[in-house]
Design a protein around this motif. Sequence first.
Motif, PDB file in Angstrom:
ATOM      1  N   LYS A  56      29.794  17.875 -16.411  1.00 16.21           N
ATOM      2  CA  LYS A  56      31.128  17.768 -15.801  1.00 16.21           C
ATOM      3  C   LYS A  56      31.037  17.944 -14.291  1.00 16.21           C
ATOM      4  O   LYS A  56      31.730  17.265 -13.538  1.00 16.21           O
ATOM      5  N   ARG A  57      30.155  18.866 -13.863  1.00 13.62           N
ATOM      6  CA  ARG A  57      29.969  19.069 -12.425  1.00 13.62           C
ATOM      7  C   ARG A  57      29.308  17.843 -11.779  1.00 13.62           C
ATOM      8  O   ARG A  57      29.539  17.557 -10.611  1.00 13.62           O
ATOM      9  N   MET A  58      28.476  17.138 -12.532  1.00 10.95           N
ATOM     10  CA  MET A  58      27.784  15.954 -12.025  1.00 10.95           C
ATOM     11  C   MET A  58      28.652  14.699 -12.070  1.00 10.95           C
ATOM     12  O   MET A  58      28.291  13.675 -11.497  1.00 10.95           O
ATOM     13  N   ALA A  59      29.790  14.765 -12.742  1.00 10.71           N
ATOM     14  CA  ALA A  59      30.610  13.571 -12.982  1.00 10.71           C
ATOM     15  C   ALA A  59      30.944  12.779 -11.714  1.00 10.71           C
ATOM     16  O   ALA A  59      30.795  11.556 -11.710  1.00 10.71           O
ATOM     17  N   PRO A  60      31.362  13.421 -10.625  1.00 11.11           N
ATOM     18  CA  PRO A  60      31.685  12.629  -9.429  1.00 11.11           C
ATOM     19  C   PRO A  60      30.479  11.830  -8.901  1.00 11.11           C
ATOM     20  O   PRO A  60      30.622  10.665  -8.531  1.00 11.11           O
ATOM     21  N   LYS A  61      29.315  12.446  -8.911  1.00 11.53           N
ATOM     22  CA  LYS A  61      28.115  11.732  -8.446  1.00 11.53           C
ATOM     23  C   LYS A  61      27.774  10.592  -9.412  1.00 11.53           C
ATOM     24  O   LYS A  61      27.449   9.479  -8.982  1.00 11.53           O
ATOM     25  N   LEU A  62      27.846  10.862 -10.716  1.00 10.85           N
ATOM     26  CA  LEU A  62      27.551   9.815 -11.697  1.00 10.85           C
ATOM     27  C   LEU A  62      28.531   8.660 -11.567  1.00 10.85           C
ATOM     28  O   LEU A  62      28.145   7.494 -11.653  1.00 10.85           O
ATOM     29  N   GLN A  63      29.799   8.987 -11.328  1.00  5.77           N
ATOM     30  CA  GLN A  63      30.797   7.937 -11.159  1.00  5.77           C
ATOM     31  C   GLN A  63      30.485   7.104  -9.920  1.00  5.77           C
ATOM     32  O   GLN A  63      30.619   5.883  -9.946  1.00  5.77           O
ATOM     33  N   SER A  64      30.047   7.753  -8.847  1.00  6.61           N
ATOM     34  CA  SER A  64      29.747   6.994  -7.625  1.00  6.61           C
ATOM     35  C   SER A  64      28.542   6.075  -7.825  1.00  6.61           C
ATOM     36  O   SER A  64      28.464   5.015  -7.223  1.00  6.61           O
ATOM     37  N   ILE A  65      27.620   6.458  -8.697  1.00  7.74           N
ATOM     38  CA  ILE A  65      26.439   5.638  -8.962  1.00  7.74           C
ATOM     39  C   ILE A  65      26.742   4.545  -9.985  1.00  7.74           C
ATOM     40  O   ILE A  65      26.393   3.376  -9.793  1.00  7.74           O
ATOM     41  N   TYR A  66      27.378   4.926 -11.099  1.00  8.59           N
ATOM     42  CA  TYR A  66      27.514   4.020 -12.235  1.00  8.59           C
ATOM     43  C   TYR A  66      28.922   3.476 -12.465  1.00  8.59           C
ATOM     44  O   TYR A  66      29.108   2.556 -13.253  1.00  8.59           O
ATOM     45  N   GLY A  67      29.920   4.096 -11.862  1.00 13.55           N
ATOM     46  CA  GLY A  67      31.298   3.692 -12.119  1.00 13.55           C
ATOM     47  C   GLY A  67      31.912   4.560 -13.199  1.00 13.55           C
ATOM     48  O   GLY A  67      31.442   5.652 -13.477  1.00 13.55           O
ATOM     49  N   GLY A  68      32.959   4.061 -13.808  1.00 12.21           N
ATOM     50  CA  GLY A  68      33.611   4.816 -14.870  1.00 12.21           C
ATOM     51  C   GLY A  68      34.920   5.424 -14.418  1.00 12.21           C
ATOM     52  O   GLY A  68      35.379   5.196 -13.309  1.00 12.21           O
ATOM     53  N   TRP A 124      31.788  12.138 -17.015  1.00 12.73           N
ATOM     54  CA  TRP A 124      30.347  11.857 -16.996  1.00 12.73           C
ATOM     55  C   TRP A 124      29.943  10.870 -18.076  1.00 12.73           C
ATOM     56  O   TRP A 124      29.138   9.976 -17.835  1.00 12.73           O
ATOM     57  N   HIS A 125      30.502  11.016 -19.283  1.00 12.64           N
ATOM     58  CA  HIS A 125      30.089  10.138 -20.376  1.00 12.64           C
ATOM     59  C   HIS A 125      30.574   8.711 -20.174  1.00 12.64           C
ATOM     60  O   HIS A 125      29.927   7.763 -20.599  1.00 12.64           O
ATOM     61  N   ASP A 126      31.691   8.547 -19.471  1.00 14.98           N
ATOM     62  CA  ASP A 126      32.155   7.197 -19.185  1.00 14.98           C
ATOM     63  C   ASP A 126      31.248   6.519 -18.156  1.00 14.98           C
ATOM     64  O   ASP A 126      30.995   5.316 -18.247  1.00 14.98           O
ATOM     65  N   ALA A 127      30.743   7.297 -17.200  1.00 13.41           N
ATOM     66  CA  ALA A 127      29.803   6.732 -16.218  1.00 13.41           C
ATOM     67  C   ALA A 127      28.538   6.231 -16.919  1.00 13.41           C
ATOM     68  O   ALA A 127      28.026   5.153 -16.605  1.00 13.41           O
ATOM     69  N   ILE A 128      28.042   6.990 -17.891  1.00 15.83           N
ATOM     70  CA  ILE A 128      26.850   6.574 -18.639  1.00 15.83           C
ATOM     71  C   ILE A 128      27.160   5.311 -19.438  1.00 15.83           C
ATOM     72  O   ILE A 128      26.374   4.359 -19.455  1.00 15.83           O
ATOM     73  N   ALA A 129      28.306   5.291 -20.093  1.00 14.64           N
ATOM     74  CA  ALA A 129      28.699   4.112 -20.870  1.00 14.64           C
ATOM     75  C   ALA A 129      28.794   2.883 -19.961  1.00 14.64           C
ATOM     76  O   ALA A 129      28.332   1.796 -20.329  1.00 14.64           O
ATOM     77  N   GLN A 130      29.353   3.057 -18.776  1.00  9.77           N
ATOM     78  CA  GLN A 130      29.455   1.951 -17.822  1.00  9.77           C
ATOM     79  C   GLN A 130      28.071   1.468 -17.394  1.00  9.77           C
ATOM     80  O   GLN A 130      27.832   0.269 -17.288  1.00  9.77           O
ATOM     81  N   SER A 131      27.174   2.412 -17.154  1.00  5.75           N
ATOM     82  CA  SER A 131      25.831   2.038 -16.673  1.00  5.75           C
ATOM     83  C   SER A 131      25.094   1.177 -17.679  1.00  5.75           C
ATOM     84  O   SER A 131      24.276   0.339 -17.303  1.00  5.75           O
ATOM     85  N   MET A 132      25.383   1.370 -18.963  1.00 10.15           N
ATOM     86  CA  MET A 132      24.679   0.643 -20.021  1.00 10.15           C
ATOM     87  C   MET A 132      25.545  -0.454 -20.644  1.00 10.15           C
ATOM     88  O   MET A 132      25.139  -1.069 -21.623  1.00 10.15           O
ATOM     89  N   HIS A 133      26.728  -0.677 -20.086  1.00 14.34           N
ATOM     90  CA  HIS A 133      27.639  -1.706 -20.600  1.00 14.34           C
ATOM     91  C   HIS A 133      27.906  -1.521 -22.094  1.00 14.34           C
ATOM     92  O   HIS A 133      27.869  -2.466 -22.874  1.00 14.34           O
ATOM     93  N   MET A 134      28.157  -0.266 -22.470  1.00  8.91           N
ATOM     94  CA  MET A 134      28.418   0.055 -23.874  1.00  8.91           C
ATOM     95  C   MET A 134      29.814  -0.411 -24.275  1.00  8.91           C
ATOM     96  O   MET A 134      30.746  -0.326 -23.480  1.00  8.91           O
ATOM     97  N   PRO A 135      29.959  -0.868 -25.519  1.00  9.21           N
ATOM     98  CA  PRO A 135      31.302  -1.216 -25.988  1.00  9.21           C
ATOM     99  C   PRO A 135      32.166   0.040 -26.135  1.00  9.21           C
ATOM    100  O   PRO A 135      31.644   1.151 -26.272  1.00  9.21           O
TER     101      PRO A 135
END
Length: 104
Positions: A36-48, A52-63
């Motif tokens: 949760k603390r990493m979420a802003p950085k993950l969002q800036s890298i991957y979107g979402g 945090w879990h949405d950023a990961i899903a975006q990075s991998m184009h998960m349905p």
Amino acid sequence: MLTNPRYDGQPLLRLLDVYVLWAIGELSQESEDGLKRMAPKLQSIYGGDGQWHDAIAQSMHMPEGMPAAIRDMWARNLKIARDNDVTLTPQKFAEMFVDENFVG
């Protein structure tokens, strides 16, 4: 988060494993808090959407239904393991799922 040679030089691999653990309800509170603390950085890298879990899903184009699909597969694999007197840990399942679905 634990040190594991599996993740050396592969930070996204660790994030995919914890995504699977999150999806099956087996992510530790400590890991969840750190992510949760990493979420802003993950969002800036991957979107979402800022989670945090949405950023990961975006990075991998998960349905959209990926967490439910992972939970279904977890339930099926747990039953298979129990039927065969084998212990399937959440971590082992996460690694198997990621290796079979996301790793080249």
